[in-house]
Design a protein around this motif. Structure first.
Motif, PDB file in Angstrom:
ATOM      1  N   THR A   1       0.820  -1.203   0.000  1.00  0.00           N
ATOM      2  CA  THR A   1       0.000   0.000   0.000  1.00  0.00           C
ATOM      3  C   THR A   1       0.861   1.262   0.000  1.00  0.00           C
ATOM      4  OG1 THR A   1      -1.775  -1.129   1.186  1.00  0.00           O
ATOM      5  CG2 THR A   1      -1.770   1.263   1.262  1.00  0.00           C
ATOM      6  N   ILE A   2       1.890   1.289   0.834  1.00  0.00           N
ATOM      7  CA  ILE A   2       2.755   2.461   0.922  1.00  0.00           C
ATOM      8  C   ILE A   2       3.465   2.702  -0.402  1.00  0.00           C
ATOM      9  CG2 ILE A   2       4.844   3.381   2.017  1.00  0.00           C
ATOM     10  CD1 ILE A   2       3.918   2.011   4.603  1.00  0.00           C
ATOM     11  N   VAL A   3       4.006   1.636  -1.002  1.00  0.00           N
ATOM     12  CA  VAL A   3       4.701   1.781  -2.278  1.00  0.00           C
ATOM     13  C   VAL A   3       3.728   2.226  -3.363  1.00  0.00           C
ATOM     14  CG1 VAL A   3       5.954   0.555  -4.102  1.00  0.00           C
ATOM     15  CG2 VAL A   3       6.509   0.121  -1.697  1.00  0.00           C
ATOM     16  N   LEU A   4       2.541   1.634  -3.369  1.00  0.00           N
ATOM     17  CA  LEU A   4       1.542   2.002  -4.376  1.00  0.00           C
ATOM     18  C   LEU A   4       1.155   3.473  -4.243  1.00  0.00           C
ATOM     19  CD1 LEU A   4      -0.354   1.215  -6.666  1.00  0.00           C
ATOM     20  CD2 LEU A   4      -2.009   0.438  -4.959  1.00  0.00           C
TER      21      LEU A   4
ATOM     22  N   MET B   1      10.802   0.943   6.123  1.00  0.00           N
ATOM     23  CA  MET B   1       9.717  -0.038   6.210  1.00  0.00           C
ATOM     24  C   MET B   1       9.714  -0.993   5.022  1.00  0.00           C
ATOM     25  SD  MET B   1       6.659   2.470   7.551  1.00  0.00           S
ATOM     26  CE  MET B   1       5.511   1.118   7.759  1.00  0.00           C
ATOM     27  N   VAL B   2      10.430  -0.616   3.953  1.00  0.00           N
ATOM     28  CA  VAL B   2      10.457  -1.443   2.743  1.00  0.00           C
ATOM     29  C   VAL B   2      11.911  -1.628   2.317  1.00  0.00           C
ATOM     30  CG1 VAL B   2       9.569  -1.731   0.418  1.00  0.00           C
ATOM     31  CG2 VAL B   2       8.283  -0.361   2.057  1.00  0.00           C
TER      32      VAL B   2
ATOM     33  N   VAL C   1      -4.327   7.959   0.959  1.00  0.00           N
ATOM     34  CA  VAL C   1      -2.975   8.522   0.965  1.00  0.00           C
ATOM     35  C   VAL C   1      -2.793   9.402   2.193  1.00  0.00           C
ATOM     36  CG1 VAL C   1      -1.449  10.177  -0.183  1.00  0.00           C
ATOM     37  CG2 VAL C   1      -2.586   8.403  -1.516  1.00  0.00           C
ATOM     38  N   LYS C   2      -3.807  10.221   2.484  1.00  0.00           N
ATOM     39  CA  LYS C   2      -3.736  11.100   3.652  1.00  0.00           C
ATOM     40  C   LYS C   2      -3.594  10.279   4.928  1.00  0.00           C
ATOM     41  CE  LYS C   2      -6.278  14.893   5.900  1.00  0.00           C
ATOM     42  NZ  LYS C   2      -6.400  14.269   7.221  1.00  0.00           N
ATOM     43  N   GLU C   3      -4.357   9.180   5.024  1.00  0.00           N
ATOM     44  CA  GLU C   3      -4.297   8.337   6.210  1.00  0.00           C
ATOM     45  C   GLU C   3      -2.941   7.659   6.346  1.00  0.00           C
ATOM     46  OE1 GLU C   3      -7.550   5.676   5.976  1.00  0.00           O
ATOM     47  OE2 GLU C   3      -9.070   7.213   6.332  1.00  0.00           O
ATOM     48  N   VAL C   4      -2.395   7.175   5.208  1.00  0.00           N
ATOM     49  CA  VAL C   4      -1.092   6.509   5.232  1.00  0.00           C
ATOM     50  C   VAL C   4      -0.014   7.472   5.697  1.00  0.00           C
ATOM     51  CG1 VAL C   4       0.723   5.519   3.785  1.00  0.00           C
ATOM     52  CG2 VAL C   4      -1.624   4.767   3.502  1.00  0.00           C
ATOM     53  N   VAL C   5      -0.033   8.681   5.155  1.00  0.00           N
ATOM     54  CA  VAL C   5       0.967   9.677   5.531  1.00  0.00           C
ATOM     55  C   VAL C   5       0.880   9.972   7.024  1.00  0.00           C
ATOM     56  CG1 VAL C   5       1.663  12.084   5.268  1.00  0.00           C
ATOM     57  CG2 VAL C   5       1.082  10.719   3.249  1.00  0.00           C
TER      58      VAL C   5
END
Length: 217
Positions: free
Chosen positions: A98-101, A140-141, A191-195
């Motif tokens: 998800t982060i990479v995407l 993280m990756v 995206v906002k939530e991931v950040v």
């Protein structure tokens, strides 16, 4: 013209191509015009769209063509209830995927907004690493994890890798199908939530981390 009539009008080579296209759409969700191995399948679907619409409607799916971006995609029919759509034809990304995407999506959209004429965007792995570092997500990756994430995204015709990961000249080929992996509003919210989560240093992205992409496997 229904599917039986379309099938009867196909030549033997058309029938084989139709079968190959159906299997490929089911496996990959997206066919990309500017991806070499997808090109002939993309144009066959576009040129025989009614046959594909009829065929996939029996399974509750809809084939959509975005000719501007050169993408054919498989989606759930609008007639299916929301509850059924939620669990049908979906792939749940892991936290790393998800982060990479998200980062690839942002890189793709930034290049498009800059006025890039091509619908296919080529970036370096360093561009992705920089984007990950912006959100303190680089650690993280790792290299191995990144390779596994790329395999998943390549499987669904969202991107390709040109070269060996880790090499300075390795390139990432981003396809316009990235734009359709998620609903735009849904993606921007996520995206906002991931950040926010990454910046907060949390280990768990929560239930919403398993965002979805069309896939029938």
């Amino acid at each position: 013209m229904n599917i039986v009539e379309s099938w009867d009008d196909f030549t033997s080579s058309d029938k084989l191509m139709f079968q190959n296209c159906c299997r490929k759409i089911l496996r990959r969700t997206f066919l990309v015009r500017d991806k070499r191995e997808d090109r002939k399948h993309y144009f066959f679907v576009v040129n025989h769209i009614d046959a594909f619409l009829n065929y996939f409607s029996f399974m509750g799916f809809e084939v959509k063509c975005d000719k501007d971006n050169g993408v054919v995609m498989l989606d759930n029919c609008s007639e299916i209830g929301d509850k059924d759509k939620l669990h049908s034809n979906r792939y749940h990304f892991t936290k790393e995927e998800t982060i990479v995407l998200c980062c690839l999506w942002m890189l793709y959209m930034s290049r498009i907004k800059e006025g890039t004429l091509s619908s296919v965007i080529v970036i370096g792995v360093s561009d992705l690493n920089y984007e990950l570092e912006k959100y303190d997500a680089r650690e993280m990756v790792n290299k191995t994890g990144l390779g596994n994430v790329f395999k998943v995204l390549k499987k669904y015709s969202l991107m390709d890798v040109d070269g060996n990961i880790g090499d300075i000249d390795c390139k990432l080929v981003l396809y316009p199908s990235l734009q359709f992996a998620l609903d735009t509003d849904e993606f921007e919210r996520f995206v906002k939530e991931v950040v926010e989560v990454v910046l907060a240093g949390k280990d768990n992205l929560g239930e919403d981390a398993d965002e979805q992409i069309n896939n029938v496997e």
